[in-house]
Design a protein around this motif. Structure first.
Motif, short mmCIF file in Angstrom:
data_model
loop_
_atom_site.label_atom_id
_atom_site.label_comp_id
_atom_site.label_asym_id
_atom_site.label_seq_id
_atom_site.Cartn_x
_atom_site.Cartn_y
_atom_site.Cartn_z
N GLY A 1 0.88 -0.99 -0.51
CA GLY A 1 -0.41 0.29 0.01
C GLY A 1 1.33 1.34 0.26
O GLY A 1 2.26 1.24 0.56
N VAL A 2 -0.05 2.13 -0.26
CA VAL A 2 1.06 4.03 -0.64
C VAL A 2 1.30 3.47 0.66
O VAL A 2 2.31 4.22 1.12
CB VAL A 2 -0.04 4.63 -0.83
CG1 VAL A 2 0.86 6.13 -0.66
CG2 VAL A 2 -0.52 4.24 -2.55
N LEU B 1 8.47 4.19 2.05
CA LEU B 1 9.19 5.10 2.95
C LEU B 1 9.70 6.47 1.50
O LEU B 1 10.44 5.28 0.83
CB LEU B 1 10.09 5.22 3.39
CG LEU B 1 10.54 6.48 4.34
CD1 LEU B 1 9.85 7.17 5.19
CD2 LEU B 1 11.93 5.71 5.28
N VAL B 2 9.45 7.95 1.21
CA VAL B 2 10.24 8.64 0.61
C VAL B 2 11.29 9.80 1.02
O VAL B 2 10.75 10.18 1.76
CB VAL B 2 9.09 9.52 -0.35
CG1 VAL B 2 9.71 10.33 -1.40
CG2 VAL B 2 8.58 8.65 -0.46
N THR B 3 12.23 9.50 0.46
CA THR B 3 13.67 10.14 1.12
C THR B 3 13.55 11.77 0.54
O THR B 3 13.09 11.82 -0.88
CB THR B 3 14.79 10.26 0.90
OG1 THR B 3 14.91 8.30 1.25
CG2 THR B 3 15.65 11.16 1.07
N HIS C 1 11.19 22.50 -0.86
CA HIS C 1 10.08 21.25 -0.67
C HIS C 1 8.71 20.93 -0.27
O HIS C 1 8.33 19.88 0.37
CB HIS C 1 11.57 19.73 -0.58
CG HIS C 1 12.11 19.15 -1.64
ND1 HIS C 1 13.70 19.05 -1.34
CD2 HIS C 1 11.95 19.61 -2.87
CE1 HIS C 1 14.18 19.08 -2.95
NE2 HIS C 1 13.87 19.53 -3.63
N GLU C 2 8.68 22.26 1.04
CA GLU C 2 7.59 22.36 1.86
C GLU C 2 6.13 21.61 0.57
O GLU C 2 5.77 20.48 1.18
CB GLU C 2 7.08 23.44 1.81
CG GLU C 2 8.06 23.80 3.18
CD GLU C 2 8.03 25.59 3.56
OE1 GLU C 2 6.73 26.18 3.16
OE2 GLU C 2 8.53 25.57 4.56
N GLY C 3 6.08 22.28 -0.57
CA GLY C 3 4.95 21.50 -1.32
C GLY C 3 4.57 20.21 -1.20
O GLY C 3 3.60 19.29 -1.41
N LEU C 4 6.05 19.48 -1.59
CA LEU C 4 6.06 18.31 -2.03
C LEU C 4 5.69 17.05 -0.94
O LEU C 4 5.49 16.39 -0.99
CB LEU C 4 7.90 18.09 -2.82
CG LEU C 4 8.11 16.45 -2.86
CD1 LEU C 4 6.96 15.53 -3.74
CD2 LEU C 4 9.65 16.67 -3.24
N ILE C 5 6.77 17.62 -0.10
CA ILE C 5 6.22 16.51 1.17
C ILE C 5 5.10 16.82 1.33
O ILE C 5 4.58 15.55 2.13
CB ILE C 5 7.52 17.34 2.59
CG1 ILE C 5 8.67 18.00 1.80
CG2 ILE C 5 7.09 17.09 3.86
CD1 ILE C 5 9.69 18.10 3.03
N ALA D 1 0.30 14.09 2.23
CA ALA D 1 -1.62 13.94 2.00
C ALA D 1 -2.24 12.30 1.49
O ALA D 1 -3.17 11.71 1.56
CB ALA D 1 -1.51 15.06 1.53
N ALA D 2 -0.59 11.46 0.77
CA ALA D 2 -1.30 10.83 -0.47
C ALA D 2 -1.00 9.71 1.18
O ALA D 2 -1.40 8.43 0.46
CB ALA D 2 -0.42 10.65 -1.77
N GLY D 3 -0.65 9.91 1.76
CA GLY D 3 -0.43 8.61 2.60
C GLY D 3 0.91 7.75 3.05
O GLY D 3 0.81 7.33 4.01
N ALA D 4 1.81 8.61 2.40
CA ALA D 4 3.52 7.76 2.34
C ALA D 4 4.00 8.64 3.17
O ALA D 4 4.05 9.30 3.93
CB ALA D 4 3.95 8.28 0.79
#
Length: 334
Positions: free
Chosen positions: A166-167, A171-173, A180-184, A189-192
Motif C-alpha cells: 500500500g501507499v 518511505l520516500v526520501t 520541497h515544502e509543497g512536495l512533502i 497527504a497521499a499516505g506515504a
C-alpha cells in the motif's frame, strides 16, 4: 583485423574487469583520507583531503581519463576539475567524481558521508551543468512504471503497485529544503511517509536501488552532477532515475543551449549514463544505513565499499582492513 583495431577492442572488452577493483581502491583511499577530518568541523579540510587522495590514486590507474563531473570548473577547483586529464595508461575513460559527498555531514560527524566515483568509456557519462535537477528515483520493480511528469500521487500509486504494498507502506526520501515544502505535504497527504535528509542524494539514491534499506523512492530537486553519479549506480543496479534540468536564470539557459541540454526534457537512466561499460564505487566515510563508515584502530582502519560493474554484471560489498603503520597488527573480527 588490424593491430589498431585489436588494441581498441582490448581496451573496450577488458575495461570493467581490469578496473572494477582498482576503482574500489580509489574510493577507499579518499574515504580514509577524509576520515581524519570527521567531526573536526572543517568541511574544506574534509573535501581537500578526499580530493587530493582520490586524484593521486586515479593517476596511478591504467587509464587515460577525462573528468566530466568533478569539483568544478578549472578556475574554481585546483584538482579534479572538469576537463582534467588523469593517468597515462591504456583505458580511455570518462570520470565522474564526488570525493566527499556530504562535506557538511562529514565535518560534523553525522551519518552518510561518502566517497564516490563512476567510470565509463568515452562519452558514456553525461557532462551535466552544475545546476539543480528535479529527480525521481525508484527501485528495480518500478523501473519503467513511473514518470517524472506524472502527479506525485500517481507515481506513489504506481510505485506501491510495483512493490505489492500500500501507499502507506512507502518511505520516500526528500532533501530537507524550503523548496520541497509543497512536495512533502503532497507525499504525506497521499499516505506515504517521508524521510528528510540534510545532504547526500547519491547515497539516498543507492538506498532506493538496494533492497532492504526500508526506503522506496527519492523525490525532489538536488544537484545535477549528483544525478549523473546516481544514474551510473542505478544502471548497474537495474533501478531507475529520471531527471529534468532546472535553469535558475537566463545565463543558465544559455549554458544549457551551449551544452545541448533541454530543460523541458525528462532524461532517463540510459541517457544520463549511456555507457555500455560502467564502473561505480562508493565507500562510506561516516556511518550510514547502507555503508559503514571508516572505523579506525591503532595503526590502521576498516572500510566498507560498494563497487559495481554494469557489463560484467557484478555487485560487490567489500569489507577491507587497512594496516597503515609498519608492523601494525589487528585481531580480525566481524
Amino acid at each position: 583485423m588490424s593491430g589498431k583495431g585489436q588494441g581498441t577492442a582490448a581496451r573496450t572488452d577488458n575495461f570493467e574487469h581490469a578496473l572494477v577493483l582498482e576503482t574500489a581502491r580509489v574510493t577507499e583511499g579518499a574515504a580514509l583520507a577524509a576520515s581524519r577530518w570527521v567531526g573536526m568541523g572543517d568541511k574544506n579540510a574534509v573535501d581537500g583531503a578526499g580530493t587530493e587522495a582520490m586524484r593521486e590514486l586515479l593517476n596511478s590507474l591504467d587509464i587515460r581519463g577525462t573528468v566530466v563531473i568533478g569539483e568544478g570548473e578549472m578556475d574554481e577547483a585546483p584538482m579534479l576539475y572538469i576537463g582534467e586529464q588523469l593517468g597515462q595508461g591504456r583505458y580511455e575513460v570518462d570520470i565522474a567524481v564526488d570525493p566527499v559527498e556530504g562535506t557538511n555531514v562529514t565535518a560534523k560527524g553525522l551519518p552518510n558521508g561518502l566517497a564516490v566515483i563512476a567510470l565509463s568509456e568515452r562519452g558514456g557519462l553525461m557532462h551535466a551543468p552544475d545546476c539543480y535537477m528535479e529527480k525521481l528515483v525508484v527501485p528495480p520493480p518500478a523501473a519503467g512504471r513511473v514518470h517524472l511528469e506524472w502527479p506525485v500521487e500517481a507515481n506513489l500509486a504506481a510505485l506501491a503497485q510495483s512493490l505489492d504494498r500500500g501507499v502507506e507502506d512507502l518511505l520516500v526520501t526528500i532533501l530537507d529544503r524550503e523548496r520541497h515544502e509543497g512536495l512533502i505535504r503532497r507525499v504525506r497527504a497521499a499516505g506515504a511517509r517521508v524521510k528528510l535528509i540534510g545532504d547526500g542524494d547519491v547515497v539516498a539514491s543507492l538506498a532506493v536501488g538496494v533492497r532492504g534499506t526500508g526506503v522506496h523512492a527519492l523525490m525532489g530537486s538536488g544537484g545535477a552532477p549528483e544525478g549523473v553519479l546516481s544514474a551510473a549506480a542505478m544502471k548497474c543496479l537495474g533501478a531507475e532515475i529520471q531527471g529534468r534540468f532546472l535553469a535558475e536564470d537566463d545565463a543558465m539557459r544559455e549554458r544549457f543551449q551551449a551544452m545541448g541540454v533541454d530543460e523541458n526534457r525528462v532524461y532517463k537512466t540510459d541517457e544520463l549514463a549511456s555507457g555500455s561499460q560502467i564502473v561505480f564505487s562508493a565507500t562510506g566515510i561516516t556511518y550510514g544505513e547502507l555503508l559503514s563508515g571508516v572505523r579506525r584502530f591503532g595503526g590502521g582502519a576498516r572500510t566498507h565499499t560498494l563497487v559495481m560493474g554494469y557489463a560484467s554484471r557484478v555487485v560487490r560489498f567489500i569489507d577491507t582492513v587497512h594496516l597503515e603503520k609498519e608492523g601494525a597488527r589487528v585481531t580480525i573480527r566481524v
